[in-house]
Scaffold this motif. Structure first.
Motif, mmCIF file in Angstrom:
data_model
loop_
_atom_site.group_PDB
_atom_site.id
_atom_site.type_symbol
_atom_site.label_atom_id
_atom_site.label_comp_id
_atom_site.label_asym_id
_atom_site.label_seq_id
_atom_site.Cartn_x
_atom_site.Cartn_y
_atom_site.Cartn_z
ATOM 1 N N ILE A 133 0.917 -1.088 -0.086
ATOM 2 C CA ILE A 133 0.009 -0.039 0.045
ATOM 3 C C ILE A 133 0.959 1.307 -0.081
ATOM 4 C CG2 ILE A 133 -1.517 1.528 1.524
ATOM 5 C CD1 ILE A 133 -2.923 -1.413 2.279
ATOM 6 N N THR A 134 2.009 1.288 0.789
ATOM 7 C CA THR A 134 2.937 2.160 0.843
ATOM 8 C C THR A 134 3.521 2.602 -0.434
ATOM 9 O OG1 THR A 134 3.076 1.943 3.124
ATOM 10 C CG2 THR A 134 4.990 3.253 1.869
ATOM 11 N N ALA A 135 3.703 1.591 -1.159
ATOM 12 C CA ALA A 135 4.507 1.647 -2.366
ATOM 13 C C ALA A 135 3.658 2.086 -3.478
ATOM 14 C CB ALA A 135 5.348 0.514 -3.005
ATOM 15 N N THR A 136 2.408 2.013 -3.321
ATOM 16 C CA THR A 136 1.372 1.967 -4.592
ATOM 17 C C THR A 136 0.885 3.296 -4.295
ATOM 18 O OG1 THR A 136 0.930 -0.282 -4.566
ATOM 19 C CG2 THR A 136 -0.819 0.980 -5.484
ATOM 20 N N LEU A 137 0.361 3.924 -3.149
ATOM 21 C CA LEU A 137 -0.541 5.028 -2.912
ATOM 22 C C LEU A 137 0.502 6.233 -2.865
ATOM 23 C CD1 LEU A 137 -3.220 3.753 -0.325
ATOM 24 C CD2 LEU A 137 -3.724 3.937 -2.929
ATOM 25 N N SER A 138 -0.173 7.376 -3.271
ATOM 26 C CA SER A 138 0.556 8.729 -3.129
ATOM 27 C C SER A 138 0.627 9.064 -1.503
ATOM 28 C CB SER A 138 -0.129 9.919 -3.961
ATOM 29 O OG SER A 138 -1.196 10.222 -3.238
ATOM 30 N N PRO A 139 1.486 9.779 -1.096
ATOM 31 C CA PRO A 139 1.876 10.136 0.277
ATOM 32 C C PRO A 139 0.378 10.798 0.789
ATOM 33 C CG PRO A 139 3.805 10.658 -0.989
ATOM 34 C CD PRO A 139 2.968 10.363 -1.965
ATOM 35 N N GLY A 140 -0.046 11.779 0.058
ATOM 36 C CA GLY A 140 -1.259 12.351 0.530
ATOM 37 C C GLY A 140 -2.415 11.592 0.853
ATOM 38 N N VAL A 141 -2.904 10.551 0.121
ATOM 39 C CA VAL A 141 -3.945 9.567 -0.039
ATOM 40 C C VAL A 141 -3.786 8.762 0.976
ATOM 41 C CG1 VAL A 141 -5.114 7.856 -1.239
ATOM 42 C CG2 VAL A 141 -4.762 9.850 -2.434
ATOM 43 N N LEU A 142 -2.293 8.185 1.108
ATOM 44 C CA LEU A 142 -1.845 7.138 2.253
ATOM 45 C C LEU A 142 -2.201 7.902 3.620
ATOM 46 C CD1 LEU A 142 -0.702 4.736 2.902
ATOM 47 C CD2 LEU A 142 1.434 5.571 2.631
ATOM 48 N N ARG A 143 -1.665 8.975 3.839
ATOM 49 C CA ARG A 143 -2.009 9.933 4.930
ATOM 50 C C ARG A 143 -3.318 9.993 5.543
ATOM 51 N NH1 ARG A 143 -0.620 15.629 5.068
ATOM 52 N NH2 ARG A 143 -2.630 16.099 5.178
ATOM 53 N N TRP A 144 -4.268 10.225 4.697
ATOM 54 C CA TRP A 144 -5.827 10.125 4.958
ATOM 55 C C TRP A 144 -6.218 8.760 5.240
ATOM 56 C CZ3 TRP A 144 -8.588 13.952 6.623
ATOM 57 C CH2 TRP A 144 -8.187 15.192 6.282
ATOM 58 N N ILE A 145 -5.904 7.858 4.278
ATOM 59 C CA ILE A 145 -6.172 6.516 4.596
ATOM 60 C C ILE A 145 -5.601 5.901 5.902
ATOM 61 C CG2 ILE A 145 -6.068 4.145 3.978
ATOM 62 C CD1 ILE A 145 -6.322 5.225 0.865
ATOM 63 N N LEU A 146 -4.357 6.184 6.230
ATOM 64 C CA LEU A 146 -4.082 5.830 7.622
ATOM 65 C C LEU A 146 -4.600 6.342 8.783
ATOM 66 C CD1 LEU A 146 -0.149 5.139 6.508
ATOM 67 C CD2 LEU A 146 -1.738 3.501 6.744
ATOM 68 N N GLY A 147 -4.458 7.698 8.593
ATOM 69 C CA GLY A 147 -5.179 8.303 9.454
ATOM 70 C C GLY A 147 -6.447 8.060 9.969
ATOM 71 N N LEU A 148 -7.215 7.716 9.103
ATOM 72 C CA LEU A 148 -8.827 7.165 9.161
ATOM 73 C C LEU A 148 -8.912 5.991 9.848
ATOM 74 C CD1 LEU A 148 -10.304 9.231 6.455
ATOM 75 C CD2 LEU A 148 -10.551 9.830 8.781
ATOM 76 N N SER A 149 -7.805 5.066 9.116
ATOM 77 C CA SER A 149 -7.906 3.525 9.410
ATOM 78 C C SER A 149 -7.604 3.518 10.910
ATOM 79 C CB SER A 149 -6.798 2.813 8.862
ATOM 80 O OG SER A 149 -7.217 2.847 7.397
ATOM 81 N N PHE A 150 -6.612 4.331 11.397
ATOM 82 C CA PHE A 150 -6.263 4.377 12.903
ATOM 83 C C PHE A 150 -7.386 4.735 13.848
ATOM 84 C CE2 PHE A 150 -1.563 4.676 11.717
ATOM 85 C CZ PHE A 150 -1.122 3.340 12.114
ATOM 86 N N LEU A 151 -7.949 5.783 13.227
ATOM 87 C CA LEU A 151 -9.474 6.237 14.027
ATOM 88 C C LEU A 151 -10.301 5.119 14.231
ATOM 89 C CD1 LEU A 151 -9.563 10.107 12.910
ATOM 90 C CD2 LEU A 151 -8.731 8.937 15.234
ATOM 91 N N GLY A 152 -10.506 4.480 13.102
ATOM 92 C CA GLY A 152 -11.469 3.408 12.884
ATOM 93 C C GLY A 152 -10.964 2.346 13.884
#
Length: 192
Positions: free
Chosen positions: A59-78
């Motif tokens: 996922i880290t290698a595939t997604l752009s840093p901006g998109v990854l930041r939002w996905i990860l941040g929301l995943s941690f909150l979930g």
């Protein structure tokens, strides 16, 4: 080193009262053979979290840093919210022992119980968040063992004395802090 310590702590706390810890209690009570149960937990966790870590790295290698930041941040909150919901174990998960013995039953049931479980999802998210997914997998595996090995030896006596709400609350706070830090750009130095 931070990835190892954080992933160990978060998973150890999140695992207390989780269905795989309940499964460890159940297997220990049923079989009374701690060594093959612990080895089964270790093997299942390494396999399951190894796959989760590989997915996080991909996922880290595939997604752009901006998109990854939002996905990860929301995943941690979930994950923070999910940690507050108690798990239940399905009795069918323990019926595999007739075919595979104690080690095999533990390996299969733990691997399947971890599929889509909060600790597996947390492993994916942390492996995507931290630069070294191998340290994350080592940490999440260690966290599982920290929570589950005492369950094998002490069983229900320990479970009744642990303030589950408090432990789940602390784990939820840790996930929420990771989520907020990620959303606010704390990982910007790492490229997230």
């Amino acid at each position: 080193m931070e990835s190892l310590l954080v992933s160990t702590g978060v998973v150890a706390l999140a695992e207390i009262g989780d269905k795989t810890q309940l499964l460890a209690f159940l297997l220990a009570a049923r079989f009374k053979k701690p060594v093959p149960i612990i080895l089964g937990i270790l093997a299942a966790t390494l396999a399951n979290h190894g796959l989760a870590g590989a997915l996080g790295a991909w996922i880290t290698a595939t997604l752009s840093p901006g998109v990854l930041r939002w996905i990860l941040g929301l995943s941690f909150l979930g994950m923070a919210a999910w940690t507050l919901i108690p798990d239940e174990i399905d009795e069918d998960e323990t019926q595999i022992s007739q075919r595979f013995g104690v080690f095999g039953a533990t390996l299969v049931t733990f691997f399947l119980a971890e599929m889509g479980d909060k600790t597996q999802i947390a492993t994916v998210a942390m492996a995507a968040h931290y630069p070294n997914p191998l340290l994350v997998v080592a940490g999440t595996t260690l966290g599982m063992l920290i929570a589950d090995v005492p369950a094998v030896f002490i069983g229900d006596k320990l479970a009744k004395r642990i303030p589950m709400r408090l432990v789940h609350g602390i784990a939820a706070l840790m996930f929420a802090a990771l989520g907020l830090a990620t959303l606010l750009g704390a990982g910007a130095a790492l490229g997230f």
